[in-house]
Design an enzyme around this catalytic site. Sequence first.
Site, PDB file in Angstrom:
ATOM      1  N   CYS A  40      -2.498   2.872   8.070  1.00 56.52           N
ATOM      2  CA  CYS A  40      -3.952   2.867   8.255  1.00 56.52           C
ATOM      3  C   CYS A  40      -3.951   2.458   9.576  1.00 56.52           C
ATOM      4  CB  CYS A  40      -4.664   1.698   7.284  1.00 56.52           C
ATOM      5  SG  CYS A  40      -3.961   0.193   7.690  1.00 56.52           S
ATOM      6  N   CYS A  65       0.811  -1.209   0.119  1.00 56.12           N
ATOM      7  CA  CYS A  65      -0.067   0.036   0.003  1.00 56.12           C
ATOM      8  C   CYS A  65       0.836   1.366   0.083  1.00 56.12           C
ATOM      9  CB  CYS A  65      -0.775  -0.045   1.226  1.00 56.12           C
ATOM     10  SG  CYS A  65       0.057  -0.001   2.743  1.00 56.12           S
ATOM     11  N   ASP A  91       2.568   2.461   2.525  1.00 56.76           N
ATOM     12  CA  ASP A  91       2.567   3.123   4.042  1.00 56.76           C
ATOM     13  C   ASP A  91       3.907   3.000   4.552  1.00 56.76           C
ATOM     14  OD1 ASP A  91       0.138   3.883   3.567  1.00 56.76           O
ATOM     15  OD2 ASP A  91      -0.890   2.526   4.838  1.00 56.76           O
ATOM     16  N   CYS A  93      -1.029  -5.400   6.468  1.00 54.53           N
ATOM     17  CA  CYS A  93      -0.721  -4.108   7.433  1.00 54.53           C
ATOM     18  C   CYS A  93      -0.011  -4.303   8.569  1.00 54.53           C
ATOM     19  CB  CYS A  93      -2.248  -3.327   8.032  1.00 54.53           C
ATOM     20  SG  CYS A  93      -3.287  -3.135   6.424  1.00 54.53           S
TER      21      CYS A  93
END
Length: 125
Positions: A58, A33, A35, A102
């Site tokens: 996130c 992603c 991040d 994540c």
Amino acid sequence: MYSEKVMDHFTNPRNMGSMENPDGKAQVGNPTCGDIMEIAIKVEENKIKDIRFKTFGCGAAVATSSMVTEMAKGKTLEEAEQLTNKTVAEALDGLPPVKMHCSNLAADALHKAIQDYREKQTKKG
Ligand code: FES
């Protein structure tokens, strides 16, 4: 969709922020992603005395980072290296499958921060 533990760590993250003069630190990016996560550690007598994280990620990234800092604090470096993305996700009572990626940031950043610490020690001789 999120467990209570995830929501708790997301709304009330532990050990978030920056650290002055850390003994080891690392930044990792999540290829899925984009991040970013940063972890800094203070080490005393081979144990993680203090730990901080910062993330541009996130909610699940915040929760897993918060959890990994809690799990690592007070542990020896070897014990902290045994923590995996999976154990962190399990400690949070799981993550939704689409959010499993994540959790990759948290343990990876911790392991790299420990590696950074070890490299600095080697350089010091
Ligand atoms: Fe990027 Fe969760 S979507 S860390």
